[in-house]
Design a protein around this motif. Structure first.
Motif, mmCIF file in Angstrom:
data_model
loop_
_atom_site.group_PDB
_atom_site.id
_atom_site.type_symbol
_atom_site.label_atom_id
_atom_site.label_comp_id
_atom_site.label_asym_id
_atom_site.label_seq_id
_atom_site.Cartn_x
_atom_site.Cartn_y
_atom_site.Cartn_z
ATOM 1 N N SER A 165 0.830 -1.199 0.000
ATOM 2 C CA SER A 165 0.000 0.000 0.000
ATOM 3 C C SER A 165 0.870 1.257 0.000
ATOM 4 N N LEU A 166 0.499 2.210 -0.837
ATOM 5 C CA LEU A 166 1.209 3.487 -0.860
ATOM 6 C C LEU A 166 1.121 4.170 0.499
ATOM 7 N N GLU A 188 -3.978 3.403 -3.938
ATOM 8 C CA GLU A 188 -2.987 2.872 -4.869
ATOM 9 C C GLU A 188 -1.879 2.092 -4.157
ATOM 10 N N ASP A 189 -1.183 1.277 -4.951
ATOM 11 C CA ASP A 189 -0.074 0.462 -4.445
ATOM 12 C C ASP A 189 1.209 0.787 -5.193
ATOM 13 N N ILE A 190 2.319 0.421 -4.589
ATOM 14 C CA ILE A 190 3.612 0.396 -5.270
ATOM 15 C C ILE A 190 4.223 -0.992 -5.020
ATOM 16 N N THR A 191 5.334 -1.276 -5.670
ATOM 17 C CA THR A 191 5.950 -2.603 -5.530
ATOM 18 C C THR A 191 6.916 -2.658 -4.364
ATOM 19 N N GLN A 194 2.652 7.510 -11.128
ATOM 20 C CA GLN A 194 1.292 7.856 -11.529
ATOM 21 C C GLN A 194 0.973 7.293 -12.914
ATOM 22 N N SER A 195 2.014 7.208 -13.774
ATOM 23 C CA SER A 195 1.812 6.642 -15.118
ATOM 24 C C SER A 195 1.487 5.170 -15.032
ATOM 25 N N VAL A 196 2.146 4.464 -14.136
ATOM 26 C CA VAL A 196 1.868 3.037 -13.945
ATOM 27 C C VAL A 196 0.438 2.849 -13.473
ATOM 28 N N TRP A 197 0.009 3.686 -12.542
ATOM 29 C CA TRP A 197 -1.383 3.603 -12.073
ATOM 30 C C TRP A 197 -2.363 3.883 -13.208
ATOM 31 N N GLU A 198 -2.025 4.871 -14.037
ATOM 32 C CA GLU A 198 -2.890 5.248 -15.155
ATOM 33 C C GLU A 198 -3.040 4.085 -16.140
ATOM 34 N N VAL A 199 -1.947 3.401 -16.421
ATOM 35 C CA VAL A 199 -1.972 2.281 -17.358
ATOM 36 C C VAL A 199 -2.880 1.164 -16.866
ATOM 37 N N HIS A 200 -2.862 0.917 -15.547
ATOM 38 C CA HIS A 200 -3.621 -0.200 -14.987
ATOM 39 C C HIS A 200 -5.000 0.192 -14.475
ATOM 40 N N LYS A 247 -5.301 12.537 -2.574
ATOM 41 C CA LYS A 247 -5.672 11.791 -1.367
ATOM 42 C C LYS A 247 -6.258 10.428 -1.727
ATOM 43 N N GLU A 248 -6.983 10.399 -2.842
ATOM 44 C CA GLU A 248 -7.572 9.137 -3.292
ATOM 45 C C GLU A 248 -6.461 8.131 -3.650
ATOM 46 N N GLN A 249 -5.445 8.601 -4.353
ATOM 47 C CA GLN A 249 -4.331 7.717 -4.712
ATOM 48 C C GLN A 249 -3.583 7.248 -3.472
ATOM 49 N N LEU A 250 -3.413 8.135 -2.517
ATOM 50 C CA LEU A 250 -2.714 7.769 -1.284
ATOM 51 C C LEU A 250 -3.444 6.656 -0.552
ATOM 52 N N GLU A 251 -4.760 6.696 -0.586
ATOM 53 C CA GLU A 251 -5.545 5.705 0.142
ATOM 54 C C GLU A 251 -5.730 4.404 -0.636
#
Length: 414
Positions: A82-83, A238-241, A197-203, A232-236
């Motif tokens: 989780s981010l 989105e994920d990173i590796t 953010q680009s990775v999130w956009e792609v998926h 804030k939405e992405q913070l809650e």
């Protein structure tokens, strides 16, 4: 009497016997030198690519897999984290800095990495053309990627799932190449850098794009320790590796991994510890191959010994004539000893040449490796001295027998 030239002539007078001794010795030396070159090179590459990274934090799983995926980009990630959890971890007083990585996609076999500019700075990467990735769906590519794929500024890349070429892709979300990096001699040359953010956009799915635009959820939040700005939405959500962490103090090496592993969904992996464990695993095979090389060298020393003994039997009369013409016992001793040393030196040189040529072919065939066959290590001098010592040892007994031979008895039987 020139002992060296006479020794050379005697060695080449028995070409088949000498060739066998040289080949055996050369193969033994080549095996040991090749292992030495490979292991030293790998250690140097590991240290170079892991420099400045004290801890890698990823999803629960194998720590070694986390290291291989996040630092060397040669394995699949253990999952995502989780981010929000990652950001909370970076606030710990033991963390000096952290670099986010979002992995999973590739382009024609080259990994696409969602990250921040700090990741390029970690390897001292500079631009040869264009600019750094910054806005969404822009990419800055490594030197090897640009060279091998013929990429230039303005080209578009359609990412694919995983690392396999031809896998399903994201044709509807292409990346635009805005920059090309100079060659660094590190893993950076093999990567395509984009924003997380680009990775999130792609998926992202179409439904996700149609969420209500509540101003509070779309309010920008600056994650200073991660070097990115998100909503804030992405913070809650989105994920990173993984996270590449640098410690603030030596005390962090003791405390921070324990804190991370105590979190239910985070796993800490120490690059020095895991790479040392990897070399311990590999070391068993290396030891076996080294033993094989030593056995071959011992066999070659035995071959040199037998060749000199047989030569001595066939040349008893010749050596007696030399003694009768004024050659001293010491000169006869040195003659036989020099022949053994000549065989050893020729075999050793062939072995060193074979090892470096083989290593050169290997590194040329693997584009991720940034070196040549002219890579030398200091320990090769010890192999050279050891080979010479083996040759001298194998020649001592035949030389001593020649030294003690009875001239009158030999000539009387002629």
């Amino acid at each position: 009497m020139n002992l060296f030239s006479l020794s050379i002539k005697n060695v080449f007078a028995k070409p088949l016997s000498s060739l066998l001794s040289v080949l055996l010795f050369g193969f033994g030396v080549a095996i040991i030198v090749a292992i030495l070159l490979t292991s030293t090179f790998l250690k140097n590459e590991i240290n170079k690519n892991a420099q400045g990274i004290d801890l890698v934090v990823g999803a629960k799983g194998s720590p070694l897999q986390i290291i291989l995926a996040s630092i060397f980009h040669i394995d699949f990630p253990t999952g995502n984290i989780s981010l929000n959890d990652a950001n909370n971890l970076t606030r710990n007083r033991l963390v000096e800095s952290a670099i986010p990585l979002s992995l999973g996609d590739s382009y024609q076999g080259y990994r696409i990495v969602g990250t921040s500019k700090a990741y390029a700075d970690l390897y001292g990467a500079k631009l040869v053309d264009g600019e750094w990735f910054g806005s969404e769906m822009t990419a800055t590519v490594g030197a090897a990627v640009a060279k091998n794929l013929g990429l230039k500024i303005g080209d578009e890349l359609e990412s694919a799932h995983g690392l396999a070429e031809g896998a399903g892709g994201h044709e509807e979300h292409p990346f635009k190449v805005v920059g090309i990096m100079e060659k660094t001699g590190s893993v950076m040359d093999q990567l395509i850098l984009v924003t997380v953010q680009s990775v999130w956009e792609v998926h992202a799915s179409h439904e996700e794009h149609e969420h209500d635009t509540t101003s509070d959820l779309h309010e920008k939040v600056s994650l200073d320790r991660l070097g990115i700005e998100v909503t804030k939405e992405q913070l809650e959500n989105e994920d990173i590796t993984s996270l590449l962490i640098k410690y603030r103090s030596p005390m962090a090496a003791v405390q921070l991994p324990r804190i991370v592993n105590g979190t239910s969904n985070l796993q800490a992996a120490s690059p020095p510890y895991e790479t040392a464990r990897l070399f311990n695993i590999i070391g068993v095979g290396v030891d076996v191959v080294n033993v094989l090389g030593l056995v071959i060298i011992i066999l070659s020393a035995t071959s040199v010994f037998i060749a000199l003994i047989n030569s001595l039997k066939e040349r008893k009369y010749e050596l007696a004539i030399m003694r009768s013409m004024g050659a001293s016992q010491l000169k006869i001793f040195l003659l036989i000893l020099t022949e053994g040393i000549v065989l050893t030196i020729i075999g050793s040189l062939c072995g060193f040449g074979l090892a470096h040529i083989g290593f050169g072919i290997l590194v040329d065939s693997v584009e991720q490796i940034q070196t040549s066959g002219m890579f030398f290590v200091y320990d090769e001098y010890y192999v050279m001295l050891g080979s010479l010592a083996v040759g001298i040892f194998a020649s001592i007994i035949p030389a001593f027998l020649a030294y003690k031979s009875d001239i009158s008895e030999t000539l009387s039987k002629a």
